[in-house]
Write an enzyme that holds these catalytic residues in place. Structure first.
Site, short mmCIF file in Angstrom:
data_model
loop_
_atom_site.label_atom_id
_atom_site.label_comp_id
_atom_site.label_asym_id
_atom_site.label_seq_id
_atom_site.Cartn_x
_atom_site.Cartn_y
_atom_site.Cartn_z
N HIS A 66 11.06 3.42 27.64
CA HIS A 66 12.01 4.33 28.29
C HIS A 66 11.48 5.75 28.41
O HIS A 66 11.99 6.53 29.18
CB HIS A 66 13.40 4.29 27.64
CG HIS A 66 13.52 4.95 26.30
ND1 HIS A 66 13.53 4.23 25.13
CD2 HIS A 66 13.67 6.26 25.95
CE1 HIS A 66 13.67 5.06 24.11
NE2 HIS A 66 13.76 6.29 24.57
N ASP A 91 11.27 -2.45 25.10
CA ASP A 91 11.15 -0.99 25.07
C ASP A 91 9.84 -0.49 24.45
O ASP A 91 9.84 0.44 23.64
CB ASP A 91 12.35 -0.38 24.31
CG ASP A 91 12.62 1.05 24.73
OD1 ASP A 91 13.54 1.66 24.17
OD2 ASP A 91 11.87 1.57 25.59
N SER A 128 11.73 9.48 20.48
CA SER A 128 11.43 8.17 21.07
C SER A 128 9.95 7.94 21.19
O SER A 128 9.22 8.77 21.74
CB SER A 128 12.03 8.08 22.48
OG SER A 128 13.41 8.04 22.41
#
Lengths: 481, 502
Positions: A69, A100, A179
């Site tokens: 992402h 992901d 992230s």
């Protein structure tokens, strides 16, 4: 400071800062991604250009690991190392939207000079300490937070919205910007930070992708292609009701779950059926709640066994069917056959424009942008799989918008209807529609699902309107298949 | 007639301003005179209805009672006319003399939910001894002035003037029909007993109020022609209701569509649906036919004909105004050829409806087996989710109700579903199941609760095998345990009857 003092400081600081921190800083990468959203309302045009920051870390073979992402829909990727102001151009090697994860590389070999590749550990124990490294909000430089392992469980991965995999929950602060960053224990990566709850919903709940998922991804791409997760594509139910257990021929001690729905086109189609009791998977007994005991001895969802497999491998079920025990071997050749309910990335929206009518296939991205109120369209999308609507069509093709022009002046009431046939030809996917509208005919009679009256377009009128509509509405392409 | 396309057309018709007032031949245009009402309290009765609807989530229970008070009109044969809405689900109807305040019980003699009309009779014959029945005035047109009547507390008749602004065919509130409606502009004040009130002109009944919007000060009334049809029908041995044709249509404004079907002249509507087994189906009408004329009257692109009194009106008025059994000629265009097809009008076939749009004055059907509660899908069940039920009720059931007319298999029956599960020993493990459509029980296909009741009588090897069109596809119950659990439910939850198959 004299040398002796420096050594003392170093020894005092050793457990916290000296050697481990220096290593991690050499492996951490700050990713600045510029991406462009797809435009599902004006599908021949591009969407918004947005910019974001995420983290990544260097692993073997000059590769940088991060979350999918962080780099989805990206147009321009810049990476930089801690302590080095120079930004480098990066590119995506592999991206896995169903778990992901993504791998980047930098073509300039100078980037990897002086860096350190991190290696992967196992699954950390509950309550053990881990450290999260990344570039979260609150500053520009590398940030470290620390917490303990709270829970190990199957959780949905929100990037695709439809996949669930093993996830480790930790209480270290994980914020936007973390992230893709590594989570370390004893100098090894035990997870990739990827999602968490906002403070209003839950506190100190962050999630990381554990190493079995990462290892599976790295192994999958060894052949140069990401083949995605394989899937059983069936539903199953616990067997708690005593009458049901007896009816199926189970004793009180027997365990297992019963197969509910087997989805057409999936790996179980034709091999397992409704009513089969799954007793064991690859030799591991299945408990009444669908769990098995794997490596750590803790019960996990039986799906975890299939999670670790690759396309082309097999899984063996020991089942009870019509009162008799037998073995069924499932070749795992397919992924989950229905992608329409998953968030899609790195794809151009597909469409056809004809007579100012815009036709698009319905998927999660489309539904999110359009949010149509039409009951039938919502029903078809939500129940496409559960009500077996996929048996009748591969895609749900809808009239998504009308570029107003005299040729389509009376088409308004057909907006968000589902295309069923064109001139008698059944439309199962967008390609069928494009093909049907290319065939020469005086009239194109478009029948919509549930509508008694067809939408009729005269070829002559459409041809005359074509240039006018293209110019007026800036339709750069009339189709994207 | 399918309601939906009529709604589009009818609402379009109601929107524009006044139609030109139609003048009757050889009569001067009447000037409105502020007349004292010729209608006295002797023609009016206060109707106080206590109503109690069933709870569709717990169909063995009724919900809390609510009260509706309206003004009934005395009509021929000592009957009192009110709207059906006033008395739906009534448990007790009280009739009150407006002057003496004498009260007697009343009961419903005839009710028609589609035309929203009900005829009541007093339990005591003498109650209407001195009453003066009103005659019907079927000649009112757009532009005419009427009076809306209410009662003051002392029994005096209060009148509020109104003007008929629009006449159109519009959906009625309860059922599935769109019928002739008069829209009145009138500043009615809030008074007691006004759930429904009469509209009169020169002492005759022009209509009965069914809706009022205080913001725009407009009222919709059920007009005298509809009331006349209802009364004539009610005086027959069996009440047959407003006839049905059984087709749906849509306008043909799109010139491309018109050229495609070969429509050379101006009018015509496109038949979009034909109800299987209905009157149009039996006569041979097909989807794709274009209706050009009905009962000798040409139909325009929007489905309207020219009515001598009312001007442009939806053609369904031509069939609604007729009687069950009448033959009506439909001129259609099919494959470029005109032909005339006579359709014999039929009464509504309630038995063939899959999901009932309303269930009044009777208990919803249900059957409890081993703690599993089975019901038949109906719109009132879905409406229990409140005003936003189309989005909040279980979507599969909403879709089955909304698209029921698209299922053209002949014996569709009803949608039987598991609505909820009582936690019991026999239903262990199933307590979270809800809203699952039943396909078979004990290998018997289920099309109604009666089928299910029969199937339960024959368990296989001591088990009830219940199959759903859903997930989980199959569950089993122990037949003996089920009966025991049901007995316990009766006791513990105080439910006297675990089924209603009436």
């Amino acid at each position: 400071m004299s040398r002796r003092c420096f050594w003392v400081l170093c020894l005092l600081l050793a457990p916290f800062a000296c050697l481990p921190a220096a290593r991690v800083a050499d492996s951490l990468v700050r990713i600045q991604a510029t991406s462009q959203d797809p435009n599902y309302r004006v599908p021949w045009a591009g969407g918004n250009v947005v910019s974001g920051v995420g983290a990544g870390f260097i692993i073997d073979n000059n590769r940088i690991m991060t979350n999918a992402h962080v780099v989805s829909n990206s147009r321009f990727l810049l990476v930089s190392k801690e302590g080095d102001p120079k930004p480098y151009l990066a590119r995506v090697l592999f991206i896995a939207h169903d778990c992901d994860l993504a791998l980047l590389t930098v073509d300039d070999p100078n980037f990897f000079k002086g860096t350190n590749a991190l290696t992967f550990g196992g699954i950390p124990a509950i309550e053990s300490t881990v450290s999260v490294y990344g570039y979260p909000i609150g500053g520009d430089r590398l940030s470290v937070t620390r917490g303990i392992v709270s829970r190990i469980d199957f959780q949905p991965y929100t990037h695709s919205g439809v996949d669930s995999h093993l996830t480790i929950q930790i209480d270290a602060a994980i914020n936007p910007g973390n992230s893709g960053g590594p989570v370390l224990q004893d100098g090894k990566v035990v997870g990739v930070a990827f999602q968490g709850y906002s403070g209003d919903v839950a506190q100190n709940v962050g999630y990381m992708i554990p190493t079995p998922v990462v290892r599976r991804f790295l192994k999958d791409i060894e052949d140069g292609r990401y083949d995605k997760y394989v899937d059983l594509s069936l539903s199953y139910h616990s067997l708690h009701n005593p009458a049901m257990r007896r009816a199926l021929g189970l004793s009180d001690e027997d365990t297992g779950v019963v197969v509910g729905d087997v989805f057409g086109g999936g790996n179980s189609d034709g091999l397992l059926k409704t009513g089969d009791v799954l007793l064991a998977i690859d030799g591991l007994p299945i408990a009444s709640d669908g769990t098995v005991k794997m490596d750590s001895g803790d019960p996990v969802e039986m799906a975890e066994v299939v999670e670790r497999k690759f396309r082309g491998e097999k899984v063996k079920f020991h089942i009870l069917r019509d009162g008799k025990e037998e073995d069924v071997i499932l070749p795992l050749t397919h992924s989950w056959p229905f992608t329409l309910q998953a968030n899609a990335y790195d794809e151009k929206p597909r469409f056809v424009v004809f007579g100012g009518l815009v036709f698009q296939p319905v998927d999660a991205n489309f539904m999110r942008e359009h949010d149509p109120a039409d009951l039938r369209l919502r029903y078809y999308f939500d129940h496409f799989i559960s009500d077996h609507l996929y048996r009748d069509r591969q895609e749900i093709i809808t009239l998504s918008s009308i570029l107003a022009d005299p040729v389509n002046a009376y088409s308004g009431e057909f907006r968000y209807n589902i295309v069923d046939t064109i001139n008698g030809q059944k439309i199962r996917k967008l390609d069928d529609l494009a093909e049907a509208l290319k065939k020469p005919a005086d009239y194109y009679v478009i029948e919509m699902v549930g509508q008694g009256r067809p939408l009729v377009l005269e070829k002559q009128a459409v041809d005359q309107a074509r240039e006018r509509i293209r110019t007026r509405y800036g339709v750069v392409n009339e189709q994207q298949l | 007639m399918r309601r939906f396309p009529l709604t589009i057309v009818a609402l379009l018709a109601l929107a524009p301003a006044l139609h030109a007032a139609a003048t009757r031949p050889n009569e001067p245009v009447a000037t409105p005179a502020p007349a004292t009402s010729e209608v006295t309290a002797a023609s009016l009765v206060r109707v106080n209805s206590t109503n109690q609807a069933y709870d569709f989530f717990r169909p063995w229970n009724k919900k809390a009672p609510y009260f509706r008070k309206g003004l009934g009109v005395v009509v021929e044969k000592n009957r009192i006319l009110v709207t059906a809405e006033l008395v739906t689900n009534s448990t007790y109807i009280e009739l009150e003399d407006p002057v003496t305040n004498a009260r007697v019980a009343g009961q419903v003699i005839t009710v028609d939910y589609d035309s929203n009309l009900a005829l009541l009779a007093p339990s005591d014959e003498n109650f209407l001894k001195n009453a003066r029945p009103l005659a019907l005035d079927k000649g009112a047109v757009v532009g005419d002035h009427i009076e809306l009547l209410q009662l003051e507390t002392n029994g005096l008749v209060a009148q509020t003037p109104g003007t008929i602004t629009t006449i159109a065919v519009a959906p009625y509130p309860l059922g599935q029909l769109a019928l002739l409606t008069f829209r009145i502009s009138s500043p009615i004040q809030s008074r007691d007993s006004s759930f429904t009130i009469p509209a009169v002109r020169d002492g005759d009944l022009v209509g009965l109020l069914m809706r009022y919007d205080s913001r725009s000060q407009t009222a919709d009334i059920i007009p005298a022609p509809i009331i006349a049809h209802f009364l004539a029908d009610a005086s027959q041995a069996t009440y047959q209701g407003f006839p049905r044709v059984g087709l749906g249509y849509s306008p043909t404004r799109d010139p491309q569509l018109r050229r495609y079907v070969g429509l050379k002249d101006d009018g015509g509507v496109y038949v979009t649906a034909v109800r299987p087994g209905g009157a149009a189906d039996k006569a041979g009408i097909k989807r794709g036919d274009v209706i050009l004329a009905v009962a000798g009257k040409p139909i325009n692109q929007d489905g309207e004909f020219d009515h001598p009194l009312y001007g442009k009106l939806t053609f369904s008025q031509l069939t609604s105004d007729a009687k069950v059994g009448d033959k009506v000629d439909f001129v259609i265009l099919r494959d470029g050829q005109k032909q005339t097809i006579p359709i014999t009008l039929e009464a509504v076939d309630r038995g063939s409806i899959v999901s009932d749009p309303y269930i009044f004055d009777k208990q919803p059907r249900y059957l409890v087996v081993g703690g599993l509660v089975f019901q038949e899908l109906s719109r009132p069940y879905l409406q229990e989710w409140g005003a936003n039920w189309p989005k909040e009720a279980p979507q599969r059931l909403v879709a089955l109700d909304a698209f029921q007319d698209e299922d053209t298999t002949p014996d569709r029956g009803k949608v039987v579903f598991l609505s909820q599960v009582f936690p019991t020993a026999s239903a262990l493990g199933y307590q979270d199941l809800e809203h699952l459509v039943v396909s078979k029980v004990n290998d018997v296909p289920i099309k109604s609760l009666d089928d299910l009741a029969k199937a339960i009588a024959t368990p296989k090897n001591g088990f009830h095998k219940i199959e759903f069109d859903d997930d989980p596809p199959i569950i089993y119950l122990d037949a003996v345990e089920s009966e025991k659990s049901d007995a316990q439910i009766r006791q513990e939850y105080g439910i006297p009857e675990l089924k209603n198959l009436n």
